[in-house]
Design an enzyme around this catalytic site. Structure first.
Site, PDB file in Angstrom:
ATOM      1  N   TYR A  80       0.465  -4.601  12.344  1.00 22.80           N
ATOM      2  CA  TYR A  80       0.369  -3.168  12.067  1.00 22.80           C
ATOM      3  C   TYR A  80       1.251  -2.342  13.004  1.00 22.80           C
ATOM      4  O   TYR A  80       1.972  -1.436  12.569  1.00 22.80           O
ATOM      5  CB  TYR A  80      -1.084  -2.696  12.142  1.00 22.80           C
ATOM      6  CG  TYR A  80      -1.848  -2.961  10.865  1.00 22.80           C
ATOM      7  CD1 TYR A  80      -2.112  -1.940   9.962  1.00 22.80           C
ATOM      8  CD2 TYR A  80      -2.277  -4.238  10.534  1.00 22.80           C
ATOM      9  CE1 TYR A  80      -2.793  -2.178   8.787  1.00 22.80           C
ATOM     10  CE2 TYR A  80      -2.954  -4.491   9.359  1.00 22.80           C
ATOM     11  CZ  TYR A  80      -3.215  -3.460   8.484  1.00 22.80           C
ATOM     12  OH  TYR A  80      -3.876  -3.703   7.308  1.00 22.80           O
ATOM     13  N   ASN A  88     -10.330  -3.024   2.024  1.00 22.61           N
ATOM     14  CA  ASN A  88      -9.968  -3.032   0.612  1.00 22.61           C
ATOM     15  C   ASN A  88     -11.201  -2.795  -0.243  1.00 22.61           C
ATOM     16  O   ASN A  88     -12.325  -2.783   0.248  1.00 22.61           O
ATOM     17  CB  ASN A  88      -9.341  -4.380   0.218  1.00 22.61           C
ATOM     18  CG  ASN A  88      -7.952  -4.593   0.794  1.00 22.61           C
ATOM     19  OD1 ASN A  88      -7.209  -3.638   0.989  1.00 22.61           O
ATOM     20  ND2 ASN A  88      -7.603  -5.832   1.063  1.00 22.61           N
ATOM     21  N   HIS A 148      -4.262   0.817  12.036  1.00 19.87           N
ATOM     22  CA  HIS A 148      -4.070  -0.407  12.809  1.00 19.87           C
ATOM     23  C   HIS A 148      -5.432  -1.022  13.098  1.00 19.87           C
ATOM     24  O   HIS A 148      -6.339  -0.338  13.607  1.00 19.87           O
ATOM     25  CB  HIS A 148      -3.336  -0.095  14.113  1.00 19.87           C
ATOM     26  CG  HIS A 148      -3.140  -1.271  15.024  1.00 19.87           C
ATOM     27  ND1 HIS A 148      -3.066  -2.573  14.577  1.00 19.87           N
ATOM     28  CD2 HIS A 148      -2.999  -1.341  16.384  1.00 19.87           C
ATOM     29  CE1 HIS A 148      -2.885  -3.384  15.591  1.00 19.87           C
ATOM     30  NE2 HIS A 148      -2.842  -2.662  16.701  1.00 19.87           N
ATOM     31  N   HIS A 199       0.825  -1.218   0.000  1.00 19.45           N
ATOM     32  CA  HIS A 199       0.000   0.000   0.000  1.00 19.45           C
ATOM     33  C   HIS A 199       0.862   1.272   0.000  1.00 19.45           C
ATOM     34  O   HIS A 199       0.491   2.289   0.572  1.00 19.45           O
ATOM     35  CB  HIS A 199      -0.958   0.016   1.197  1.00 19.45           C
ATOM     36  CG  HIS A 199      -1.964  -1.094   1.183  1.00 19.45           C
ATOM     37  ND1 HIS A 199      -3.149  -1.002   0.481  1.00 19.45           N
ATOM     38  CD2 HIS A 199      -1.952  -2.318   1.753  1.00 19.45           C
ATOM     39  CE1 HIS A 199      -3.826  -2.141   0.641  1.00 19.45           C
ATOM     40  NE2 HIS A 199      -3.120  -2.945   1.399  1.00 19.45           N
TER      41      HIS A 199
END
Length: 757
Positions: free
Chosen positions: A418, A203, A395, A131
């Site tokens: 994360y 997503n 996160h 990402h």
């Protein structure tokens, strides 16, 4: 240059010798991924690593102080036939996290998971490992109050407005890659709620490649550029990706979504978002409900066709981030409704036979409708890309009272990953103090010091219990708004690296997706698979992919096999028979025209009064008009002059949702092939500027095209039959606009695409 002075020739000759005697189409062709061709089936006989290819070498085996060691390059490479951890201990499983029973939570003691994920999280410095290519915007979320019956989170209460920051992204590419590649898109939302930060990190595809987070390094390593050449960038059309997803068939569902039109969105503004996992919501009385989160764009779901994406990648690699920023700047604020599918929180955690803990599965909306619970509006662009878009840290563990996680093994691994990755990417444990990450709720965390500490703490007792600071900070109870995890039952069982048997079905839902597509969407899927697999070097990988497709649909497999010039294998077992889900299709609905971009082609001899009127009508309708002319500046003179926003040299069809002509732009003085290659367009009539390639492209891509004031002859010259669907002519711009607006509601003129499926 002599042979003695040309070392590249020696390398080429060595590579050529390596392929002598090889049979098949690859003989002498560069680009082979590995030094040996793979079999169709996954190899199972242990063997040492393959040697490098003849064209490959490595750095000299010198010591850190520059002294030659005399070691061979194989001595410093990975060795041994068996998978080990970093200490050389052999491993028996790397596909499943260590859990308390097959359906239980992941155990903190899973040292292999932690080592594997930790190393993966720290592979890239400083850009994100995945990402990396992102665009973002600020906005506000307004709760509808409809979620109160299932969730006590304050930001979901009626008319509560919560500031948000949303980051969209591609997954595989670097920060410098293009926006319109075929890839999954991230849709991450940071809610700055009164109870703390809540991050919904999802997503644009509702399922994932893998079922367990321990395999995340594997799928990303497979999708990223090949490590020897660092190519291809931001693409899945290469051997390592297809090698993995055809051997690891739980990836089939996500791969099929990615090969559909969903893999190349028209705009972030027209992209769905999904939380992917199943979450647990808690109401005011402590009751629980399982949910899946959905973002539904108010403009509808829309995608580029493949040729558009290829053109866009060349003429405007920043297309999506530009589109988002321009729309917000123009006041066409994009909006999404947040909705939930709800399911009983039963011990089995299944719904209609679908395992809710399997992130490779969806629940069709026909079985569980999406219920809207709030509205997201993006209304401000960042002022500094690095400080905001690049430094924002999401996160899955940033939760607020009323929202909890489940035992989804992919989600459980993300809870660790994360925070771990932020430590390297953002330089230490205080990343939450960066302005873009700061909560809007009071903080008293007893966390001290560390790199980049910007808080000036007071007091002398950063521990508890204490008396020196008056006992502060105190623990809060549930009635004081404390976050309390749901005391869910943990399955009793052995410590195992296993998955539930329900995770084993990898093909029913891909078949459901295929059967839910319209004929034109199926054509695009066939084309995508044919292109992607056609870019693979190894024949065995193509054959294996066809075996996977045969288990989804016979016609899909046969059509792709035809494109690859290979025989289509049989499925080997009866195909599943799920009921189609029309909600999965992007075709067949209508949407508001807000924010659509209409290109108005004109020159000084065009109907400028009609252009002005058309612009005003478009703006009043919430659309964005852009005037395209042979040169910049203004058309006409005085107060009625029309400002030009694009020229024939800078405009391309991919920017526009529709194109209309207000006349016949004559060949202008700069229409020279030496200045603009489009000036050599032979399709244009002699009296027309030959650079109007955007008209024929718009027509070919299924967009509405229109003309008045003689512009019809340009349409004809560009190969757009005046009687074809979506070709609009009229006596005025207003008349043309009425029909074009109606066509825009369906995104494209789908009747223009031929289908055989």
């Amino acid at each position: 240059m002599s042979d003695r002075k040309n070392p590249l020739k020696a390398v080429a000759e060595k590579a050529a010798e390596a392929v002598l005697g090889r049979e098949g189409p690859e003989e002498g062709v560069p680009g082979k991924p590995a030094s040996a061709s793979p079999p169709v089936a996954e190899p199972t006989t242990p063997r040492d690593p393959l040697p490098p290819k003849p064209d490959q070498t490595g750095p000299a085996t010198a010591s850190p102080t520059g002294q030659p060691t005399g070691a061979s390059q194989s001595d410093v490479a990975q060795g041994g036939a068996y998978l080990t951890n970093a200490q050389g201990t052999r491993l028996h499983d790397t596909d499943h996290s260590l859990k308390a029973g097959a359906r239980g939570p992941v155990l903190l003691q899973d040292h292999h998971l932690r080592e594997k994920i930790t190393h993966f999280d720290h592979e890239r410095i400083p850009e994100r490992v995945v990402h990396a290519r992102g665009a973002a915007a600020h906005g506000v979320f307004r709760g509808y109050g409809s979620a109160a019956r299932i969730c006590k989170a304050a930001f979901l209460d009626k008319d509560v407005e919560t500031p948000v920051f949303v980051r969209f992204s591609t997954v595989l590419g670097s920060r410098g890659s293009a926006d319109t590649v075929r890839d999954t898109r991230g849709f991450a939302t940071k809610f700055y709620t009164s109870e703390g930060v809540f991050d919904l990190v999802g997503n644009n595809i509702p399922v994932f490649f893998i079922q367990d987070a321990i395999k995340f390094p594997d799928v990303i390593h497979a999708g990223k550029p090949h490590p020897d050449r660092e190519i291809p960038q931001a693409q899945s059309a290469h051997d390592t990706f297809w090698d993995f997803v055809t051997l690891h068939t739980e990836a089939t569902h996500h791969t099929l979504w990615n090969m559909s039109d969903r893999g190349i969105p028209r705009s972030y503004r027209m992209m769905e978002g999904f939380g992917v996992h199943t979450f647990r919501l808690v109401d005011a009385e402590g009751g629980t409900t399982l949910v899946k989160f959905h973002w539904k764009p108010k403009l509808g779901v829309h995608s580029q066709v493949w040729e558009e994406a290829q053109i866009t990648g060349g003429v405007d690699p920043d297309f999506h981030r530009r589109d988002l920023a321009d729309a917000i700047e123009a006041g066409a604020f994009p909006q999404w409704e947040l909705g939930v599918q709800t399911f009983p929180d039963n011990p089995e955690q299944t719904f209609e036979g679908i395992d809710l803990l399997d992130p490779t599965k969806i629940v069709p909306e026909e079985l569980a409708p999406v219920q809207p619970i709030g509205l997201l509006t993006l209304n401000a662009n960042p002022s500094n890309y690095f400080a905001e878009t690049e430094q924002v840290a999401f996160h899955t563990g940033h939760l607020v009272p009323g929202i909890d996680i489940t035992n989804d093994p992919l989600l459980q691994g993300r809870m660790f990953s994360y925070v771990d990755t932020q430590l390297t990417r953002l330089g230490g444990p205080n990343f939450a103090q960066l302005p873009i990450n700061r909560t809007h709720a009071p903080v008293n965390d007893m966390l001290r010091d560390g790199m980049h500490q910007t808080a000036v703490h007071r007091g002398v007792a950063p521990y508890r219990p204490n008396s020196l600071d008056g006992g502060c900070p105190f623990l809060a109870g549930a009635g004081d708004g404390a976050y309390v995890e749901v005391p869910a039952e943990v399955a009793a069982g052995r410590k195992v690296r296993e998955a539930p048997a329900s995770f084993d079905d990898h093909f029913t839902q891909p078949r459901l997706f295929w059967l839910s597509m319209t004929p034109v969407e199926r054509e695009h899927i066939v084309a995508a698979y044919t292109f992607e697999l056609g870019k693979c070097y190894e024949q065995a990988i193509k054959e294996r992919a066809l075996e996977v497709l045969a288990r989804i649909d016979t016609e899909l497999c046969e059509q792709v096999a035809t494109g690859l010039g290979l025989p289509a294998p049989a499925a080997g077992e009866p195909l599943a028979d799920p009921s189609p889900s029309p909600a999965l299709s992007q075709v067949g609905q209508t949407w508001p025209p807000d924010g659509r971009i209409v290109g108005i082609v004109a020159d000084a001899e065009a109907d400028l009064a009609g252009v002005r009127s058309l612009r005003e009508s478009l703006l009043e309708s919430g659309m964005v008009p852009l005037v395209i002319a042979p040169a910049g500046g203004k058309l006409g003179t005085g107060a009625d002059a029309v400002t030009v926003q694009r020229t024939f040299a800078t405009a391309r069809s991919v920017e526009f949702d529709a194109v209309v002509l207000a006349g016949v732009p004559a060949r202008s003085a700069d229409a020279l092939g030496s200045r603009d290659a489009k000036a050599g367009d032979t399709q244009a009539a002699a009296a027309t500027d030959p650079r109007l390639l955007l008209v024929s492209e718009a027509y070919r891509h299924g967009k509405a095209v229109g003309a008045w004031n003689g512009g019809e002859q340009v349409l004809t010259a560009a190969g757009c039959p005046l009687t074809a669907p979506g070709v609009v002519t009229g006596d005025s711009g207003a008349q043309v606009l009425d029909e074009v607006t109606e066509l825009l509601a369906a995104h494209r003129v789908w009747e223009r695409f031929p289908t055989t499926l």
